[in-house]
Every structure is written in C-alpha cells, then in structure tokens.
Design an enzyme around this catalytic site. Sequence first.
Site, short mmCIF file in Angstrom:
data_model
loop_
_atom_site.label_atom_id
_atom_site.label_comp_id
_atom_site.label_asym_id
_atom_site.label_seq_id
_atom_site.Cartn_x
_atom_site.Cartn_y
_atom_site.Cartn_z
N ARG A 118 6.59 -1.87 -2.64
CA ARG A 118 7.95 -1.41 -2.97
C ARG A 118 7.90 -0.49 -4.17
O ARG A 118 6.99 -0.55 -4.99
CB ARG A 118 8.88 -2.59 -3.28
CG ARG A 118 8.47 -3.38 -4.53
CD ARG A 118 9.65 -4.14 -5.11
NE ARG A 118 9.25 -5.08 -6.15
CZ ARG A 118 9.18 -4.79 -7.44
NH1 ARG A 118 9.46 -3.57 -7.87
NH2 ARG A 118 8.83 -5.71 -8.33
N ASN A 120 8.58 0.74 -7.75
CA ASN A 120 8.80 0.13 -9.05
C ASN A 120 9.33 1.22 -9.98
O ASN A 120 10.20 1.99 -9.56
CB ASN A 120 7.50 -0.55 -9.52
CG ASN A 120 7.73 -1.59 -10.57
OD1 ASN A 120 8.73 -2.31 -10.52
ND2 ASN A 120 6.85 -1.68 -11.55
N GLU A 138 4.20 -9.28 -4.55
CA GLU A 138 4.07 -10.19 -5.70
C GLU A 138 4.45 -11.58 -5.22
O GLU A 138 5.60 -11.83 -4.91
CB GLU A 138 5.02 -9.71 -6.81
CG GLU A 138 4.91 -10.43 -8.11
CD GLU A 138 5.75 -9.76 -9.21
OE1 GLU A 138 6.72 -9.05 -8.87
OE2 GLU A 138 5.43 -9.95 -10.39
N ASN A 170 3.97 1.50 -13.32
CA ASN A 170 5.02 1.13 -14.26
C ASN A 170 5.41 2.26 -15.19
O ASN A 170 5.56 3.39 -14.74
CB ASN A 170 4.61 -0.16 -14.98
CG ASN A 170 5.55 -1.29 -14.66
OD1 ASN A 170 6.75 -1.07 -14.53
ND2 ASN A 170 5.03 -2.50 -14.53
N ASP A 222 4.54 -2.62 -19.73
CA ASP A 222 5.48 -2.44 -18.61
C ASP A 222 6.20 -1.09 -18.77
O ASP A 222 5.55 -0.06 -18.73
CB ASP A 222 6.41 -3.66 -18.55
CG ASP A 222 7.06 -3.84 -17.20
OD1 ASP A 222 7.42 -2.82 -16.58
OD2 ASP A 222 7.23 -4.98 -16.74
C1 BGC Z 1 7.61 -5.32 -11.97
C2 BGC Z 1 7.41 -6.80 -11.83
C3 BGC Z 1 6.04 -7.15 -12.37
C4 BGC Z 1 5.89 -6.66 -13.77
C5 BGC Z 1 4.52 -6.89 -14.32
C6 BGC Z 1 7.46 -4.98 -13.40
O1 BGC Z 1 7.68 -3.61 -13.58
O2 BGC Z 1 8.86 -4.91 -11.48
O3 BGC Z 1 7.57 -7.15 -10.49
O4 BGC Z 1 5.84 -8.53 -12.35
O5 BGC Z 1 6.18 -5.29 -13.84
O6 BGC Z 1 4.21 -6.07 -15.40
CA CA Z 2 8.73 -1.97 -15.02
#
Ligand code: BGC
Ligand code: CA
Length: 318
Positions: A118, A120, A138, A170, A222
Amino acid sequence: MASSACKNEKEDITVTKIIQNSGLNEGPHWDHQSQKLFFVDIFNQKIFSFDPATGTTRSVYIANGPVGVAIPVYNELNTFIVGTGTDFALVNWNSNEDNTSATVEVKATVDKGKTNTRWNDGKVDSSGRFWGGTMGPEINSVVTPNQGTFYSIDSDFIPKVQISPVSISNGLTWSLLDDTLYYIDSPTYQIAAYDYDPHSGGISNKRIIFDLQKNNIPGLPDGMTIDSDGNLWVAVYNGARVIQINPVTKELIRTVHLPTSKVTSVTFGGPLLDTLYVTTSGLGPIEMKNEAMYAGGIFAIKNLGVHGLLPNLFRTNV
Ligand code: BGC
Ligand code: CA
C-alpha cells in the site's frame, strides 16, 4: 492535557495535544490558503482537516482503500491527490464538511504484481511532481521486507520507479538549495541523501547522512521535514520523540520528547510556520506510563525558535 506533556530540554518548548484520533495518523500537511492542517488516518481511510483558529476538525472517508497520503492540487479548489491502496487518485472534498464518501478518480496504479502492498508517505517537489512510496504487508507490527517501491509521478500520471526495492517507504524532503533529496526507508534506521535534479526529476549518488542505531536512538525514523536553517526534523516511531539533525555535519542537534511512543510524522504550520505539528499512531500496545491518553494524538510543538517552509502542491498541468 497540561500544555507540556513531558519534560523537554528547553524550558519554554510546549508540547500540546490538539486532537485525539486513535488510528494510524500520518502525512501532516499545512495548507497555506485555508490556514488548516491536513493529515490522514491510514487504516480508517480518512483525510482530516483541522482549523487551529476555531479548533474545528472535519474528515472525509475514502472507500477505495487505506489512505497513505493526501496533498492538495495547485489551483484546483477542493482537489487532492491521494495514495489509496496502490492507487494514485484525484479526490474531491470540501474540507469544511464532514463527508462519508467522496469522488475518487483513479489516475494510476502502482506495485502491479505485488500482494498487499500500500501507499505510505509522499510529498510534492518544487516542480509540482509527486514523490512517494509503498510498503509491504504489516502483520502484528512486522512488515514483509523489500516489497515496496519509491516512485515519482508527474502531471502525466505515469509512475516512475525511483528506488526499488524498499521496505517501508517513509519520510522525504528536499534541501534548501533544491539539489538534494533526503529519504527514509524506515527499517534501515537511516536517513539517506541523493543528488536531485528538479528539472529532470532524477536522483543519484546515495549516501547516508544519519543512522539512528549508530547514534543510540531507539525506534525507527518515520516522517520528516526541513526547517529554514536546512536542518531535518524526523519523527521517531517507537521512540517517543522528534529529532533535529544537521544533514551537513551529520549531528543530532535536539531531541523533543513526546508522551507517546509511535511518533509518525512532522510538519511546520501556523501563520508563521513556526509550530511543529506531529502525528502519532494509536494502534498497537501501550508501552509508556499514561500513554493511553496520548497515543494517536496530534500534537503542536511551539517555541522551538525555528520555522519551516511552505509545502509544494501537486500540479496537474505543467
Ligand atoms: C507506517 C506504519 C509503520 C511505520 C514504521 C509508518 O509510516 O505507516 O505502518 O509501522 O511507518 O516506521
Ligand atoms: Ca510515515
């Protein structure tokens, strides 16, 4: 909550919870035109707007699938580009309204041949071009590695593979000189830099500018943004903090603690772009004292003494 939820280095920094929403909140985006904060709740398939002037929150439900990212389209009222499931779509929503449905016009689909990936995180560059990536399935907080891809998508809506494979695509942002892309694939614990050409939309020459593990910082990098001094602000998932990094000296400048561990993303907002808005996730086990009342909160951090830049908007016809 009291205005400061936890002790921070500089006495006058305040960390205030402004919204409670127990899902996986992500992708904060400050909209200059409406002076609102937008963010997404990935698994509840919603885009939210928050007006700090009135405290009003509105949302729209996207039936298409999980919503990884949503960014307004330049000069198109109430129009967003949205990464939903593996689709890249145009969505129509008046953010002054709560809507249980929206028109979703799918313009592209990525990760064909992959199962259960998916969209992100994603962002738009100075040329109005979208950059974002996908992640693998996940299950119980474990993500199947190397199932994601990092793409760019121009106004022609043809996805271009930029980095493949990645595991959890990310945070990303660009340097002030607009010659470098900073990028995070979370499970690497690293922040990478690439030479970036805004005209061709090409990246090259990968190097690592910061490694959380090597700096003894718990958690995963993140979401990310940049301040007007050129320093990076990184949300640390499972680390209950946001860190400020100098990408030139590769040094940690500051740590701002949050009262909940799953810190997902950051962006500067407010009329002067001097409030750091932070999203967190309310999913998963509670690990910290009093965390239940903060997990899934959206926070406003003030008095950092820095400000951010206006985010770019997607351009459909360049
Ligand atoms: C994702 C999560 C993930 C996390 C880990 C997020 O951006 O959406 O699903 O667990 O990053 O860093
Ligand atoms: Ca994120």
